[in-house]
Design a protein around this motif. Sequence first.
Motif, short mmCIF file in Angstrom:
data_model
loop_
_atom_site.label_atom_id
_atom_site.label_comp_id
_atom_site.label_asym_id
_atom_site.label_seq_id
_atom_site.Cartn_x
_atom_site.Cartn_y
_atom_site.Cartn_z
N ASN A 17 19.14 -5.10 -13.84
CA ASN A 17 18.73 -6.13 -14.46
C ASN A 17 20.03 -6.25 -15.24
O ASN A 17 20.62 -7.47 -16.76
CB ASN A 17 17.39 -5.61 -15.42
N CYS A 18 20.79 -6.11 -15.14
CA CYS A 18 22.57 -6.95 -14.85
C CYS A 18 22.88 -7.40 -14.68
O CYS A 18 22.41 -7.73 -13.98
CB CYS A 18 23.13 -5.16 -14.99
N HIS A 19 23.83 -8.46 -15.44
CA HIS A 19 24.50 -9.55 -15.18
C HIS A 19 25.95 -9.84 -15.77
O HIS A 19 26.24 -9.38 -16.62
CB HIS A 19 23.42 -10.60 -15.63
N LYS A 20 26.14 -9.68 -15.20
CA LYS A 20 28.62 -9.88 -15.23
C LYS A 20 28.52 -11.43 -15.30
O LYS A 20 28.16 -12.17 -15.18
CB LYS A 20 28.73 -9.32 -13.53
N SER A 21 29.27 -11.44 -16.12
CA SER A 21 30.00 -12.61 -16.49
C SER A 21 31.25 -12.98 -15.69
O SER A 21 31.33 -12.74 -15.37
CB SER A 21 30.36 -13.11 -18.05
N ARG A 22 30.37 -14.28 -15.83
CA ARG A 22 31.43 -14.97 -15.10
C ARG A 22 32.83 -15.39 -15.24
O ARG A 22 33.73 -15.68 -14.49
CB ARG A 22 31.35 -16.76 -15.07
N ASN A 23 32.81 -15.58 -17.16
CA ASN A 23 35.01 -15.69 -17.27
C ASN A 23 34.51 -14.45 -18.07
O ASN A 23 33.77 -13.74 -18.37
CB ASN A 23 34.54 -17.09 -17.96
N ARG A 24 36.45 -14.13 -18.00
CA ARG A 24 36.35 -13.22 -18.97
C ARG A 24 36.34 -13.44 -20.30
O ARG A 24 36.13 -14.24 -21.01
CB ARG A 24 38.13 -12.94 -18.95
N MET A 25 35.45 -12.44 -20.88
CA MET A 25 35.17 -12.37 -23.03
C MET A 25 36.29 -11.69 -23.24
O MET A 25 36.91 -10.37 -23.22
CB MET A 25 33.93 -11.94 -23.14
N SER A 26 36.59 -11.59 -25.02
CA SER A 26 37.47 -11.22 -26.00
C SER A 26 36.71 -10.12 -26.39
O SER A 26 35.37 -9.82 -26.29
CB SER A 26 37.59 -12.43 -27.04
N ILE A 27 37.05 -9.24 -25.68
CA ILE A 27 36.26 -7.68 -26.94
C ILE A 27 37.53 -6.99 -27.03
O ILE A 27 38.65 -7.05 -27.18
CB ILE A 27 35.75 -7.26 -25.27
N SER A 28 36.45 -5.79 -28.33
CA SER A 28 37.29 -4.92 -28.46
C SER A 28 36.94 -3.24 -28.31
O SER A 28 35.84 -3.33 -28.50
CB SER A 28 37.51 -5.06 -30.33
N ASP A 29 37.16 -2.32 -27.90
CA ASP A 29 36.91 -1.27 -27.40
C ASP A 29 37.26 0.18 -28.74
O ASP A 29 38.38 -0.42 -28.87
CB ASP A 29 36.86 -0.68 -26.06
N CYS A 30 35.85 0.53 -28.69
CA CYS A 30 36.96 1.39 -29.87
C CYS A 30 36.33 2.90 -29.70
O CYS A 30 35.30 3.01 -28.94
CB CYS A 30 35.43 1.42 -31.41
N SER A 31 37.60 3.50 -29.28
CA SER A 31 36.91 5.16 -28.96
C SER A 31 37.50 6.15 -29.67
O SER A 31 38.48 5.80 -30.99
CB SER A 31 38.54 5.05 -27.22
N ILE A 32 36.41 7.04 -30.07
CA ILE A 32 36.20 8.02 -31.14
C ILE A 32 38.20 8.84 -30.65
O ILE A 32 38.42 9.46 -30.10
CB ILE A 32 35.16 8.74 -31.59
#
Length: 139
Positions: free
Chosen positions: A89-104
């Motif tokens: 039930n997952c779906h991959k975006s057609r375009n790249r999106m702006s994201i922020s990864d937060c790593s402890i």
Amino acid sequence: MALKTLVLFSLLVLGLLVIVGAQPSAFYTFQNRHMDPGSGPFGPLYCNRTMNRRNLLNRNFNTFVHESPDDVKDVCKERNYTCKNGQTNCHKSRNRMSISDCSITGRNPINYQTTNSRKYIIIACDPTGVWPVHFDDSM
């Protein structure tokens, strides 16, 4: 007669609300954990502030998507994609999106590293295929 009309009208309005705009609670959770529409890039304290403000300090890693809710919901319309747990039930975006990864990076005090990027997102959607309910990955 007026009471009967009022009851019927109330039922009609309630039915329309359910059909048109019922957002599942899992979508609200998804929004709190992963949605932060706005333009980036965000500074080095972004994750510390956002994770604290949203009470997500128990998470070692989290991703925030900086696109509109409608753009993220539209990912549910893309073809099915296999999730990391094997579900389909997952779906991959057609375009790249702006994201922020937060790593402890530390626990006393809790500290996060912010990494801004543009990537394809992979999200799980509810059984209706309308509402994002889980952030699975980015690439």
